[in-house]
Design a protein around this motif. Structure first.
Motif, PDB file in Angstrom:
ATOM      1  N   VAL A 103       0.878  -1.174   0.000  1.00  0.00           N
ATOM      2  CA  VAL A 103       0.000   0.000   0.000  1.00  0.00           C
ATOM      3  C   VAL A 103       0.913   1.220   0.000  1.00  0.00           C
ATOM      4  O   VAL A 103       1.751   1.370   0.886  1.00  0.00           O
ATOM      5  CB  VAL A 103      -0.901   0.007   1.249  1.00  0.00           C
ATOM      6  CG1 VAL A 103      -1.735   1.274   1.285  1.00  0.00           C
ATOM      7  CG2 VAL A 103      -1.799  -1.211   1.256  1.00  0.00           C
ATOM      8  N   LEU A 129     -14.293  -3.098   2.751  1.00  0.00           N
ATOM      9  CA  LEU A 129     -13.533  -1.926   3.156  1.00  0.00           C
ATOM     10  C   LEU A 129     -14.420  -0.725   3.447  1.00  0.00           C
ATOM     11  O   LEU A 129     -13.945   0.375   3.641  1.00  0.00           O
ATOM     12  CB  LEU A 129     -12.507  -1.579   2.083  1.00  0.00           C
ATOM     13  CG  LEU A 129     -11.270  -2.437   2.270  1.00  0.00           C
ATOM     14  CD1 LEU A 129     -10.631  -2.789   0.977  1.00  0.00           C
ATOM     15  CD2 LEU A 129     -10.310  -1.759   3.211  1.00  0.00           C
ATOM     16  N   GLN A 184      -7.538   5.483  -0.733  1.00  0.00           N
ATOM     17  CA  GLN A 184      -6.658   4.601   0.030  1.00  0.00           C
ATOM     18  C   GLN A 184      -7.373   3.279   0.330  1.00  0.00           C
ATOM     19  O   GLN A 184      -6.752   2.226   0.311  1.00  0.00           O
ATOM     20  CB  GLN A 184      -6.206   5.299   1.326  1.00  0.00           C
ATOM     21  CG  GLN A 184      -5.061   4.607   2.025  1.00  0.00           C
ATOM     22  CD  GLN A 184      -3.814   4.510   1.165  1.00  0.00           C
ATOM     23  OE1 GLN A 184      -3.781   3.771   0.185  1.00  0.00           O
ATOM     24  NE2 GLN A 184      -2.786   5.249   1.509  1.00  0.00           N
ATOM     25  N   ARG A 185      -8.671   3.332   0.553  1.00  0.00           N
ATOM     26  CA  ARG A 185      -9.421   2.086   0.758  1.00  0.00           C
ATOM     27  C   ARG A 185      -9.398   1.215  -0.495  1.00  0.00           C
ATOM     28  O   ARG A 185      -9.265  -0.007  -0.428  1.00  0.00           O
ATOM     29  CB  ARG A 185     -10.874   2.383   1.154  1.00  0.00           C
ATOM     30  CG  ARG A 185     -11.021   2.798   2.592  1.00  0.00           C
ATOM     31  CD  ARG A 185     -12.392   3.350   2.890  1.00  0.00           C
ATOM     32  NE  ARG A 185     -12.332   4.171   4.083  1.00  0.00           N
ATOM     33  CZ  ARG A 185     -12.496   3.696   5.308  1.00  0.00           C
ATOM     34  NH1 ARG A 185     -12.764   2.432   5.486  1.00  0.00           N
ATOM     35  NH2 ARG A 185     -12.396   4.487   6.354  1.00  0.00           N
ATOM     36  N   ILE A 236      -6.005  -0.331  -0.694  1.00  0.00           N
ATOM     37  CA  ILE A 236      -5.889  -1.454   0.243  1.00  0.00           C
ATOM     38  C   ILE A 236      -6.656  -2.664  -0.295  1.00  0.00           C
ATOM     39  O   ILE A 236      -6.179  -3.803  -0.240  1.00  0.00           O
ATOM     40  CB  ILE A 236      -6.410  -1.052   1.646  1.00  0.00           C
ATOM     41  CG1 ILE A 236      -5.509   0.035   2.242  1.00  0.00           C
ATOM     42  CG2 ILE A 236      -6.458  -2.251   2.579  1.00  0.00           C
ATOM     43  CD1 ILE A 236      -6.052   0.682   3.492  1.00  0.00           C
ATOM     44  N   LEU A 270       1.504  -7.758   4.242  1.00  0.00           N
ATOM     45  CA  LEU A 270       1.078  -6.477   3.686  1.00  0.00           C
ATOM     46  C   LEU A 270       2.140  -5.447   4.036  1.00  0.00           C
ATOM     47  O   LEU A 270       2.501  -5.268   5.193  1.00  0.00           O
ATOM     48  CB  LEU A 270      -0.277  -6.074   4.277  1.00  0.00           C
ATOM     49  CG  LEU A 270      -0.944  -4.868   3.621  1.00  0.00           C
ATOM     50  CD1 LEU A 270      -1.363  -5.189   2.202  1.00  0.00           C
ATOM     51  CD2 LEU A 270      -2.144  -4.414   4.427  1.00  0.00           C
ATOM     52  N   CYS A 325       3.078  -1.640   4.149  1.00  0.00           N
ATOM     53  CA  CYS A 325       2.420  -0.338   4.123  1.00  0.00           C
ATOM     54  C   CYS A 325       3.473   0.749   4.154  1.00  0.00           C
ATOM     55  O   CYS A 325       4.222   0.873   5.114  1.00  0.00           O
ATOM     56  CB  CYS A 325       1.494  -0.181   5.323  1.00  0.00           C
ATOM     57  SG  CYS A 325       0.188  -1.386   5.357  1.00  0.00           S
ATOM     58  N   PRO A 366       0.931   4.686   4.808  1.00  0.00           N
ATOM     59  CA  PRO A 366      -0.389   4.694   4.166  1.00  0.00           C
ATOM     60  C   PRO A 366      -1.284   5.825   4.652  1.00  0.00           C
ATOM     61  O   PRO A 366      -2.291   6.111   4.015  1.00  0.00           O
ATOM     62  CB  PRO A 366      -0.979   3.343   4.544  1.00  0.00           C
ATOM     63  CG  PRO A 366      -0.295   2.968   5.793  1.00  0.00           C
ATOM     64  CD  PRO A 366       1.084   3.542   5.715  1.00  0.00           C
ATOM     65  N   ILE A 384      -8.619   4.792   8.645  1.00  0.00           N
ATOM     66  CA  ILE A 384      -7.844   3.857   7.825  1.00  0.00           C
ATOM     67  C   ILE A 384      -7.063   2.902   8.721  1.00  0.00           C
ATOM     68  O   ILE A 384      -7.015   1.687   8.483  1.00  0.00           O
ATOM     69  CB  ILE A 384      -6.887   4.626   6.887  1.00  0.00           C
ATOM     70  CG1 ILE A 384      -7.676   5.419   5.850  1.00  0.00           C
ATOM     71  CG2 ILE A 384      -5.910   3.681   6.204  1.00  0.00           C
ATOM     72  CD1 ILE A 384      -8.256   4.623   4.715  1.00  0.00           C
ATOM     73  N   ILE A 441      -7.350  -1.100   8.765  1.00  0.00           N
ATOM     74  CA  ILE A 441      -6.232  -2.022   8.548  1.00  0.00           C
ATOM     75  C   ILE A 441      -6.115  -3.005   9.719  1.00  0.00           C
ATOM     76  O   ILE A 441      -5.979  -4.212   9.527  1.00  0.00           O
ATOM     77  CB  ILE A 441      -4.908  -1.239   8.354  1.00  0.00           C
ATOM     78  CG1 ILE A 441      -4.961  -0.410   7.070  1.00  0.00           C
ATOM     79  CG2 ILE A 441      -3.727  -2.200   8.300  1.00  0.00           C
ATOM     80  CD1 ILE A 441      -3.732   0.424   6.814  1.00  0.00           C
ATOM     81  N   GLN A 466      -6.545  -7.014   9.586  1.00  0.00           N
ATOM     82  CA  GLN A 466      -5.447  -7.891   9.980  1.00  0.00           C
ATOM     83  C   GLN A 466      -5.940  -8.979  10.929  1.00  0.00           C
ATOM     84  O   GLN A 466      -5.578 -10.147  10.796  1.00  0.00           O
ATOM     85  CB  GLN A 466      -4.329  -7.077  10.629  1.00  0.00           C
ATOM     86  CG  GLN A 466      -3.053  -7.891  10.762  1.00  0.00           C
ATOM     87  CD  GLN A 466      -1.961  -7.121  11.473  1.00  0.00           C
ATOM     88  OE1 GLN A 466      -2.223  -6.127  12.145  1.00  0.00           O
ATOM     89  NE2 GLN A 466      -0.748  -7.582  11.319  1.00  0.00           N
TER      90      GLN A 466
END
Lengths: 251, 288
Positions: A78, A122, A144-145, A148, A159, A161, A164, A176, A180, A184
């Motif tokens: 990301v 998301l 950004q979503r 992702i 992942l 990042c 991000p 955000i 995330i 996770q």
């Protein structure tokens, strides 16, 4: 605490520019399943380059001159600038569908369905499905979503990042980060989280590496590292940010 | 799976206006478009507009000044100048468009490949473009036109040889700059094949610029076609062509100056129209 079997192991990684200037020097860390590691440091300390080396997308003119990267799982990244990491002339749903199509090897129709499910997961609005939306029509947080979602479409074990949340508003940053973290927990991927914001790193990561001028100058468990920083640079970094919530509540 | 957080605000900025209403706001594009449309419509419908035959001679009515019967007068063989002018537009514009298609496609494709993959591919393609650019364009045009004999074939062959270069250079530069942007890196890390990234993502992004270049390049090509006709190694008489018309009128420049001036102005007219369209398109895509 011994890790069972690391999914990502970086051993003495060194990167250098053509002019032989060392940009990343002797960096080692490992990451086990479901774990989050934070790479913290100022701009130009080699955090992003380390991430790019893991993915094998070093910019032109920079080469790996030593060390090994052992990557057990698929990784996806990301990027920092959400709008910049989407093709400006392609509707976002198409871009996401495309990734699903190539990575999950579904039919076109199934890919689109999977893509829409990811968007829903998301928390993106349903209006994205009915009309073609271009990246310029979405807010930074929404972009950004989507980014992702595209990373998750690869079903990554790791992942990566790269700052991000840096390009986003503070309120969107929090959303955000929560997204995330929740993903996770749900999907169980490991994560390398690059940031210059110590507060975000403290909230997200169980382990921290502090980088300066291409070297890791201090690493360890987040809580112990922040409570008892050994290196003067780490102390300086901590003093330069506003109060870290964990520290105040810990005693 | 349940949604985690919802942020339903969509930005609606400026995209709601349709293409047509945006074209209306760019005078250059509108003017150029109308100029071209007028000429193209005339060229298509000239058999119904003019009663005259573009090659039919009438030696009893030669070198007549403009009149109601002959709008732009007649030439030294008594042929109607207006009719010939528009039939010449047919020939010249058709060659202009046809001769650009293949160079445009190959140039854009090679440029994208060079810019995207870099390394030795880029070196080879850059070496080729630089070599061709070192030669004067008209030298190549005249040599090839001579070698392949008079007619349209020379123009097509020359342009297939050298026409792609300008497009390759422009798209190579653009692609190389996109290559540095995160969305290309992102598409690569997400596992999309290179050819897919080039055709689906880079092509739409370089196309606007390439089309603007195409417009200016067509002006250059038209001048080359007319020049060859003027030199007598282009389109052969009696097929009407602006270049041969200019050279045919030259001996009468003091008595019937319009014979050379009118086809010359026609070239300028097309040049202005294409430049306006190119400028307008650049504006249109920049505003987006």
């Amino acid at each position: 605490m011994m890790a069972i079997r690391p999914v990502l192991e970086i051993d003495a990684l060194s990167l250098a520019a053509k002019s032989n200037k060392k940009l990343v020097d002797n960096v080692s860390f490992s990451l086990s399943k479901g774990e989050t590691l934070g790479l913290v440091g100022e701009s130009g300390s080699g955090k992003s380059l380390t991430l790019r080396a893991i993915l094998g997308i070093l910019p032109r003119g920079i080469e790996q001159v030593g060390g090994t990267v052992k990557n057990e799982e698929r990784s996806a990244m990301v990027f920092q600038d959400p709008r910049g990491s989407l093709d400006p002339l392609c509707p976002v749903v198409k871009q996401l569908t495309e990734v699903v199509y190539y990575r999950q090897r579904l039919s076109r129709r199934a890919s689109r369905k999977a893509a829409l499910e990811l968007l829903h997961m998301l928390g993106l609005p349903a209006s994205l499905q009915t009309s073609d939306r271009y990246p310029s029509q979405l807010s930074g947080g929404q972009c950004q979503r989507v980014v992702i979602a595209m990373a998750l479409a690869c079903k990554p074990g790791i992942l990566l990042c790269d700052e991000p949340t840096t390009a986003l508003d503070v309120t969107v940053q929090k959303q955000i980060m929560e997204t995330i973290s929740a993903l996770q927990v749900e999907l169980g991927f490991a994560m390398v989280f690059v940031t210059h914001n110590l507060a975000i790193a403290a909230a997200m990561c169980s382990k921290l590496c502090v980088m300066k001028e291409g070297k890791i100058i201090e690493q360890g468990n987040t809580l112990s590292l922040l409570q008892n920083p050994q290196n003067p640079y780490t102390q300086m970094l901590m003093n330069s940010v506003l109060p870290v919530p964990e520290l105040e509540g810990s005693d | 799976m349940k949604p985690i957080t919802v942020n339903p605000q969509l930005h609606e900025d400026g995209q709601s206006t349709s293409i047509i209403s945006r074209i209306w706001r760019i005078p250059a594009l509108l003017a150029g478009g109308i100029m071209l449309a007028v000429l193209v419509l005339l060229a298509i419908f000239i058999p119904f507009i003019s009663p005259h035959d573009p090659t039919g001679q009438d030696l009893s009515a030669f070198l007549q000044p403009p009149s109601a019967k002959h709008w732009l007068g007649t030439d030294q063989l008594g042929r109607d100048l207006f009719t010939r002018l528009i039939y010449a537009a047919r020939t010249d514009l058709t060659i202009m468009v046809l001769a650009e298609i293949i160079p445009f496609c190959t140039g854009v494709l090679l440029g994208m490949i060079a810019g995207y993959y870099g390394k030795w591919l880029d070196s080879v393609i850059s070496l080729l473009t630089d070599t061709f650019i070192a030669f004067p364009f008209y030298l190549i045009v005249i040599i090839v036109a001579f070698a392949s004999g008079a007619g349209q074939r020379g123009i097509y062959i020359t342009f297939m040889l050298v026409g792609w270069i300008v497009f390759a250079r422009v798209t190579r530069g653009l692609t190389a700059s996109f290559r540095q942007q995160e969305w290309v890196a992102s598409a690569q890390t997400l596992g999309l094949p290179g050819i897919r990234i080039i055709l689906r993502h880079i092509l739409p992004n370089v196309l606007p610029q390439a089309i603007v270049v195409l417009m200016t390049d067509m002006v250059g090509l038209l001048v080359a076609i007319v020049t060859l006709g003027y030199l007598g190694i282009g389109i052969a008489p009696p097929t009407p062509d602006w270049g041969t018309m200019i050279s045919d009128g030259q001996p009468f420049i003091t008595t019937a100056w319009w014979l050379s001036a009118v086809p010359g102005l026609a070239v300028v007219y097309v040049g202005i129209a294409l430049s306006l369209v190119g400028d307008g398109l650049a504006d249109l895509w920049r505003k987006k």
